[in-house]
Design an enzyme around this catalytic site. Structure first.
Site, PDB file in Angstrom:
ATOM      1  N   LYS A   1      -9.097-150.891 -43.604  1.00 21.62           N
ATOM      2  CA  LYS A   1      -8.511-149.618 -44.044  1.00 21.62           C
ATOM      3  C   LYS A   1      -9.487-148.436 -43.912  1.00 21.62           C
ATOM      4  CE  LYS A   1     -10.348-148.575 -48.358  1.00 21.62           C
ATOM      5  NZ  LYS A   1     -11.162-149.675 -48.714  1.00 21.62           N
TER       6      LYS A   1
ATOM      7  N   THR B   1      -6.013-144.727 -49.404  1.00 20.14           N
ATOM      8  CA  THR B   1      -7.173-144.170 -48.704  1.00 20.14           C
ATOM      9  C   THR B   1      -6.757-143.179 -47.628  1.00 20.14           C
ATOM     10  OG1 THR B   1      -8.199-146.312 -49.067  1.00 20.14           O
ATOM     11  CG2 THR B   1      -9.282-144.866 -47.518  1.00 20.14           C
TER      12      THR B   1
ATOM     13  N   ASN C   1     -13.944-141.860 -46.282  1.00 18.88           N
ATOM     14  CA  ASN C   1     -13.671-142.082 -44.863  1.00 18.88           C
ATOM     15  C   ASN C   1     -12.673-141.066 -44.329  1.00 18.88           C
ATOM     16  OD1 ASN C   1     -15.128-144.738 -44.212  1.00 18.88           O
ATOM     17  ND2 ASN C   1     -14.108-145.163 -46.147  1.00 18.88           N
TER      18      ASN C   1
END
Lengths: 219, 219
Positions: free
Chosen positions: A74, A131, A139
């Site tokens: 992910k 995320t 990220n």
């Protein structure tokens, strides 16, 4: 991680706890649900009873490998989602990346011996959707800066925290190659991060792939 | 919808086009990917070639029922995600709702004869992650207002557009009851929307359910 933990502690059972958990929100006592995976189901049940409360709900799984694949892949996909967000390509594009990214994640998981349904759960899809939609993610925010046209070296030099996806992109792509799994989105991120590929050309390459069947594990 | 279309046009093949597609973005030419599902694979392939371009990528499926279940159920789940967003319960909670909501959606789909992998694709998860993260969504924005404490009647009176989830909540719950499928999140939305249930108590009820196994189709 389970392979490393088993090598270091060969006589201990290993359990994996993973899921959509921005730490700040867990600390604030906001409701959170996670996957708790252990090959020993009785032990997993005991762990669930020990740590589970209404505001922190562990869901039982017997698939530790599946639970950890999601957490690694992910981060790579979040960089991709950040890039298209930084380039203002819209919510449709990001939703498509998340979905086709989950298909890649599931293919890799299955090739490593995971159950596909684990990747569809909290430690897979759950962590992915968190995320890839939250600029709180290190990220994703790194990807946004790349999408806005900044250089990776410059972005990394300014950061104190680590965006794991920068490191795991290469590892995921190498593992996929070893297992014969096609992961075009992760490969594109690796090309951009580690091989200086042009972002525009890389996106055009993804959009120009042949049309295909959708089912995540059939191709 | 396919049942209605087949009844009205018994001699015509039916195809379903569904996926994460905010119309404004499609019109702007931003990259979009969708599911194109038809029981007749040769026809589906032909349709893909006719309408597919790099900026609008249809992925082939032979599961029209699966493709349409996602589009209906996601509106109900988007209201739930809106409510927790309006109540500022955090991103972890919303990610958990999306994931457990997808598990409900997949159980209903399978009971209606769909393939579970279709629900994990663009018309299922893809549309769900789009609708449940974008305040552009009419259903999510309705839920946000409810979560902020406004009354449903008042919110609906001000709107020109239709939030489909208000209507489909009852339909989904009735279908689930008929097919013996457990859908606690959709049932909670139906209770709040159609039966005057208190939001706080309904959320507490969901958080206090017994801990369980995660696998989406096993329970």
């Amino acid at each position: 991680m389970t392979e490393a933990a088993e090598a270091a502690l060969p006589d201990s059972p290993i359990a994996v706890l993973s899921g959509p958990t921005f730490a700040r929100e867990v600390a604030q006592g906001l409701p959170t649900a996670v996957t708790l995976a252990c090959a020993d189901t009785a032990l997993a049940q005991k762990l669930v009873e020990l740590i589970g409360i209404p505001l922190f709900r562990p869901y039982l799984s017997d698939d530790p490998v599946g639970a950890e694949i999601g957490g690694a892949v992910k981060n790579v996909l979040a960089i991709a989602c950040g890039i298209v967000t930084g380039k203002k390509m819209g919510d449709n594009t990001r939703a498509a990346l998340i979905t086709r990214g989950l298909a890649e994640m599931a293919r890799l998981g299955v090739a490593k011996g995971a159950k596909p349904e684990t990747l569809m759960g909290l430690s897979g899809l759950g962590d992915l959707t968190l995320t890839c939609n939250g600029p709180q993610s290190r990220n994703m925010s790194l990807g946004i800066e790349l999408g806005e046209g900044r250089a990776l070296k410059e972005v990394l030099a300014e950061r104190k925290s680590i965006a794991e996806g920068v490191f795991s992109a290469a590892t995921v792509v190498a593992l996929a190659a070893k297992l014969g799994v096609e992961m075009p989105i992760c490969a594109a991120v690796d090309q951009v991060i580690n091989h200086g590929a042009d972002i525009e050309e890389t996106i055009a390459g993804l959009l120009n792939r042949p049309f295909r069947a959708e089912a995540p594990t059939a191709n």
